[in-house]
Design an enzyme around this catalytic site. Structure first.
Site, mmCIF file in Angstrom:
data_model
loop_
_atom_site.group_PDB
_atom_site.id
_atom_site.type_symbol
_atom_site.label_atom_id
_atom_site.label_comp_id
_atom_site.label_asym_id
_atom_site.label_seq_id
_atom_site.Cartn_x
_atom_site.Cartn_y
_atom_site.Cartn_z
ATOM 1 N N LEU A 229 3.028 5.028 -39.155
ATOM 2 C CA LEU A 229 3.540 5.804 -38.390
ATOM 3 C C LEU A 229 5.173 5.816 -38.602
ATOM 4 C CD1 LEU A 229 1.695 5.349 -34.823
ATOM 5 C CD2 LEU A 229 1.385 7.114 -36.579
ATOM 6 N N ASP A 230 5.738 6.767 -38.388
ATOM 7 C CA ASP A 230 7.349 6.847 -38.506
ATOM 8 C C ASP A 230 7.847 5.999 -37.347
ATOM 9 O OD1 ASP A 230 7.113 8.726 -40.484
ATOM 10 O OD2 ASP A 230 7.499 10.374 -39.070
ATOM 11 N N LYS A 231 8.956 5.452 -37.758
ATOM 12 C CA LYS A 231 9.601 4.387 -36.644
ATOM 13 C C LYS A 231 9.725 4.944 -35.338
ATOM 14 C CE LYS A 231 14.064 2.084 -35.870
ATOM 15 N NZ LYS A 231 15.426 1.688 -36.458
#
Length: 448
Positions: A229-231
């Site tokens: 998942l993106d930050k």
């Protein structure tokens, strides 16, 4: 001929070192971002480069000729087969950087076909490993057994180490939780276009090596980050705790049988209210940190197939914002964010993709009475990340075959924005803008 550049000092020192890095045979299965503490073999053959030689991380120069009578093949595949322990993604980087020639002519296409008699020259530049160390970082564990781990990742946590984010990542937390040793980690974030690592054919197991000797690491340990998942995205991730689990989960991602439901808040309301987006995604030529949905004649050779399904569940402020559910059929980097931008409704708080605070203010203030503008400004000032949450995750257990599905509510910051949007929207407009069916009914129909 394959050569590994070393200095005279390094060469002299390496002759007295018996510990060598065991090279792992290639197989059809490719892995990326796997936590792989490799056993170090003190009796390894001297034909393998020692750690002091730089091993797989040193610059390597290949000059070779394709055998007469060989079948035609892609140049990236042929080169990676000639250099043990070097992944295809590193070879592709060399090709795109102009470091590969065929018959004296520079090659820039990774899909270039070579045939018998072609003379190939390639330089694979040096890579510097990053250290991933166990850290006592709290994990929100949703489920755990001996084979898999499902965690609820908080927003602002990076999944894996990278330059500028060497500590405090999910990988560091998992190393500590699973009681694994320090790993040397090669960052692939600039080369990988995938959110699901397993979908990329060039992913290999040479992304990690260990600094521990065989007395501490008696067997290969491969708990793996199967997807990311993106930050700025919160929500559910499944982690494989052994190679068997990784292979089975990887196959499910490859076959698109993993169930993933995301919820988001968008600037504006997508039109139509539900649909399927099947538009390739590639790096944005104007901003390499951003992806772009590319359609029509603009599709580049680096674009990758991407498909998403979405449904508007609730609209706010006469169309100024919306609660949208997403189901992913593929897992490309920033897929939902790029597809939302393509629809003209970027995610609230997603500055990189146009979901700026200025856009949110202009859309919401234009659709609400002046008496609400102070509340709108206060809500918009709270946006610190893209409003995106991985709410549900379903897969077949890699050992039992049992179908398992997990859900977790969005975190407080997401819920606060959602509640304020509902509060800003007066009762009349909320009644007009809501979908005719309930959120639960809409979700049931969406899933089916």
């Amino acid at each position: 001929m394959l050569s590994i550049p070393t200095t005279a000092t390094t060469a002299a020192a390496s002759s007295s070192i018996s510990t060598a890095l065991r090279l792992i045979p290639r197989s059809k299965s490719r892995f990326s971002k796997i936590l792989l503490p490799l056993a170090l073999n003190r009796n390894a053959s001297s034909e393998f480069p020692s750690l002091s030689d730089g091993g797989n991380f040193g610059g390597i120069h290949l000059d070779d000729t394709v055998s007469i009578g060989s079948e035609k093949t892609r140049i990236d595949s042929w080169i990676s087969s000639r250099i043990p322990g070097i992944s295809r993604v590193r070879v592709q980087f060399s090709i795109r950087s102009g470091l590969v020639t065929v018959n004296g002519r520079k090659i820039e296409k990774v899909s270039h076909i070579v045939k018998g008699g072609d003379v190939v020259s390639c330089m694979v530049p040096e890579l510097q490993p990053l250290k991933a160390e166990p850290e006592e970082i709290p994990l929100n564990i949703v489920y755990e057994d001996a084979q898999v781990l499902v965690v609820n990742k908080p927003a602002h946590m990076v999944v894996h180490p990278a330059p500028g984010n060497a500590n405090g990542t999910l990988v560091n937390a998992i190393l500590n939780h699973c009681q694994l040793p320090v790993c040397a980690y090669i960052d692939r974030s600039d080369s990988s276009d995938n959110e699901d690592y397993v979908n990329s054919p060039e992913n290999t197991v040479d992304d990690f090596s260990s600094e521990f000797n065989s007395s501490k690491t008696k067997a290969f340990v491969r708990p793996g980050i199967v997807h990311r998942l993106d930050k700025g995205t919160s929500g559910l991730l499944v982690v494989a705790k052994n190679e068997h689990s990784h292979l089975h989960l990887a196959e499910q991602f490859k076959m698109h049988t993993i169930y993933r439901l995301y919820i988001s808040l968008t600037s504006g309301v997508p039109s139509p209210g539900s649909g399927r987006i099947e538009i390739p995604i590639a790096r944005d030529s104007n901003n390499r940190t951003r992806m772009a949905a590319i359609s029509g004649s603009n599709i580049s050779r680096n674009a990758r197939y991407a498909a998403s399904r979405y449904k508007v569940v609730e609209a706010f402020a006469a169309g100024g914002a919306a609660l949208v559910h997403w189901r992913l059929e593929t897992g490309r980097t920033h897929q939902i964010r790029a597809h939302a931008k393509h629809l003209g409704t970027p995610l609230l708080g997603d500055e990189l993709y146009g979901g700026t605070k200025g856009l949110a203010l202009s859309l919401l203030k234009a659709r609400t009475p002046p008496s609400s503008h102070g509340h709108v400004s206060e809500m918009v000032s709270m946006l610190e990340r893209p409003c995106l949450h991985a709410q549900s995750l379903g897969f077949k257990h890699p050992y039992s075959g049992e179908y398992m599905c997990f859900s977790c509510p969005p975190p407080d910051d997401f819920t606060e924005i959602l509640n304020r949007l509902r509060s800003i929207t007066n009762h009349h407009s909320r009644r007009d803008c809501k979908m005719e069916m309930s959120e639960e009914d809409a979700l049931d129909q969406f899933v089916s």
